[in-house]
Design an enzyme around this catalytic site. Structure first.
Site, PDB file in Angstrom:
ATOM      1  N   ARG A   1     -10.137 -11.642   2.447  1.00 30.20           N
ATOM      2  CA  ARG A   1     -11.041 -12.679   1.942  1.00 30.20           C
ATOM      3  C   ARG A   1     -10.418 -14.067   2.030  1.00 30.20           C
ATOM      4  O   ARG A   1     -11.131 -15.069   2.089  1.00 30.20           O
ATOM      5  CB  ARG A   1     -11.441 -12.346   0.508  1.00 30.20           C
ATOM      6  CG  ARG A   1     -10.326 -12.320  -0.497  1.00 30.20           C
ATOM      7  CD  ARG A   1     -10.664 -11.553  -1.765  1.00 30.20           C
ATOM      8  NE  ARG A   1     -10.802 -10.123  -1.511  1.00 30.20           N
ATOM      9  CZ  ARG A   1     -11.171  -9.232  -2.432  1.00 30.20           C
ATOM     10  NH1 ARG A   1     -11.431  -9.629  -3.677  1.00 30.20           N
ATOM     11  NH2 ARG A   1     -11.263  -7.959  -2.136  1.00 30.20           N
TER      12      ARG A   1
ATOM     13  N   LYS B   1       0.828  -1.191   0.000  1.00 27.94           N
ATOM     14  CA  LYS B   1       0.000   0.000   0.000  1.00 27.94           C
ATOM     15  C   LYS B   1       0.874   1.257   0.000  1.00 27.94           C
ATOM     16  O   LYS B   1       2.011   1.230   0.478  1.00 27.94           O
ATOM     17  CB  LYS B   1      -0.869   0.038   1.269  1.00 27.94           C
ATOM     18  CG  LYS B   1      -1.926  -1.028   1.408  1.00 27.94           C
ATOM     19  CD  LYS B   1      -2.656  -0.860   2.732  1.00 27.94           C
ATOM     20  CE  LYS B   1      -3.705  -1.924   2.955  1.00 27.94           C
ATOM     21  NZ  LYS B   1      -4.864  -1.772   2.071  1.00 27.94           N
TER      22      LYS B   1
END
Length: 510
Positions: free
Chosen positions: A357, A283
């Site tokens: 996820r 990120k």
């Protein structure tokens, strides 16, 4: 946890109640009286009430929702300070203020009164639901996280220490039960806030597991923790892959509440990424600053299970908190790696920043093995949720419209802003992989929905399942408002508790 604010009910009039500040709810007026005191239990004589309204009008008070105005006490009010908090427009006819308006107003007042020890609140609240809303808002507003302050600790104003809610019949059993529920749920929301606010230097996956054990101490909840060896033995490939780049190994926490006589079983699964750097799909630095909050789903599940057990709800609940730290290193998973989720499904990892996820997939498959009536997962899953719904409204998805809408209705009763979203089948093709059963990312457009579709692949079609994406609402990076502080919010706890209650009463059918 932080210092706990005490709560009591009282019918004492304003002229005899010994507190440091007396809070009254106000509404917008009209004509010569621009603001009205909306507090039927205030104990104010008509003349004193009129005088207070005149004083508030003189200092420019309007009764607008969220407005907080201070004026000197004295006279008919024993407290040295009177605080008027706006509720907005007065209800028409026999209408009443909705619970969330009361909750936010109480929270705004108590937040503003930080540094004050004892506060009384007189609001237009007579029913158990209204009294609970006022009490809950006040207790949620009395929150601060100062654990890591050193030289600046003395400069901080302490939260209100004691809250008294003025009611007509303080010994009424229904009102007392409502106050007790407010105390329990608020305490657990604040527990979730504490966990999310804790810096990643002090909350590794093992620490989160220890926090889950501590939360269940003294409660009829069995806690089991799988460490990295047990995860490898049992084949939890998603949790292991996400955590393999970190020096702090992953964990999977299982919390089981089994009250005697319960016939309904709820499974709760919360994403517990204690810090998310994005892994090798790194990120930008600014995007990492709030990533201690990426375990907000796990914090919500831990707090909700504790609240449900403390309330003694007659429903079985199994809470799951898969936890890992997503870090880049020479051992981290790589884009294009293929991993095997618990149960055998293979996943091509195209982006290591779509990691939540993967750990949820492991836990969802395992949770279904216990044959629950409903699985609800909760996660700070996608930035796309914020793009679609903003920073205050969570997305609700599921494998059936009825069960999705049932959970959404529970969120509305709990006072949390959520909105039902679809899982369009046409987006599923974008998750197809050339080398594995499924890829971990799909079409960028509709990213919240494709993430939900990914999770749906790990839930059998006949297993009722709902997914809550709380990416924005879990962490408030803007100014505090209502009962919501800056930083961790405890999003989802109230909804999960309400879902458990609705299952127990049959309000939510699955």
């Amino acid at each position: 946890m932080h210092a706990v604010t005490t709560l009591s009910l009282s019918s004492s009039p304003a002229g005899s109640l010994t507190v440091d500040a007396y809070v009254v709810g106000t509404t917008q007026g009209s004509g010569k009286r621009p603001v009205s005191v909306a507090a039927p239990n205030s104990g104010l004589a008509p003349a004193a009430r009129t005088a207070l309204e005149d004083t508030l009008a003189a200092v420019g008070a309007t009764g607008k929702a969220g407005e907080v105005v201070r004026v000197p006490g004295g006279g008919a009010v024993k407290a040295p300070l009177v605080v008027a908090v706006g509720l907005g427009s007065a209800p028409t006819g026999r209408g009443t203020h909705d619970a969330e308006s009361l909750r936010r107003a109480a929270g705004a007042a108590v937040r503003d009164l930080a540094g004050t020890r004892r506060v009384a609140l007189s609001f237009p609240a007579t029913t158990p639901a209204e009294v609970e809303a006022v009490a809950q808002g006040a207790l949620l507003g009395a929150y601060a996280f100062d654990r890591f302050r050193g030289t600046t600790a003395e400069d901080r104003k302490a939260p209100v220490a004691a809250v008294t809610v003025v009611v007509g019949k303080p010994r009424d059993r229904a009102l007392r039960d409502a106050a007790t529920r407010a105390e329990i749920v608020s305490a657990e929301v604040n527990r979730a806030r504490d966990l999310v606010n804790t810096p990643p230097s002090h909350l590794h996956p093992a620490d989160l597991a220890a926090a889950a054990r501590a939360a269940m101490k003294g409660l009829p909840v069995t806690v089991d923790v799988l460490d990295e060896k047990a995860l490898r033995r049992d084949g939890f490939g998603g949790i292991l892959a996400v955590g393999q780049g970190s020096a702090n190994p992953p964990r999977l926490v299982r919390m089981a509440y089994r009250p005697r006589g319960a016939t309904t079983h709820l499974a709760l699964v919360g994403k517990g990424i204690t810090f998310d750097s994005g892994g090798l799909s790194l990120k930008p630095p600014k995007a990492m600053e709030a990533m201690k909050s990426d375990m907000g789903g796990a914090a919500a599940v831990i707090a909700a299970v504790a609240a449900i057990a403390r309330m003694g709800l007659p429903v079985q609940v199994t809470g799951w908190a898969p936890s890992a730290e997503n870090m880049p290193s020479g051992t981290a998973q790589r884009p294009s790696d293929v991993i095997t989720i618990y149960g055998g499904t293979t996943v091509e990892v195209l982006n290591t920043d779509a990691e939540g996820r993967l750990i949820l997939a492991d836990a969802l498959v395992r949770a279904a093995e216990d044959d629950p009536d409903l699985i609800v997962d909760i996660a700070t899953l996608t930035g796309a949720q914020i793009v679609a719904l903003g920073s205050r409204t969570s997305g609700v998805m599921g494998n059936g419209d009825d069960v999705r809408d049932g959970v959404w209705e529970a969120s509305r009763r709990a006072g949390e802003s959520m909105w039902p979203m679809p899982l369009p089948d046409d987006l599923r093709a974008s998750l197809d992989s050339q080398v594995a059963d499924i890829a971990n990312i799909g079409d960028r457009n509709g990213g919240m929905l494709t993430a939900g579709l990914f999770l749906r692949d790990f839930v059998d079609g006949d297993q009722p399942w709902v997914h809550l994406d709380i990416a924005g609402p879990s962490f408030n990076e803007s100014a505090a408002y209502g009962y919501t502080p800056k930083g961790a919010t405890g999003a989802g706890v109230r909804t999960l508790v309400q879902v458990a209650e609705d299952l127990a009463t049959g309000e939510l059918e699955v």
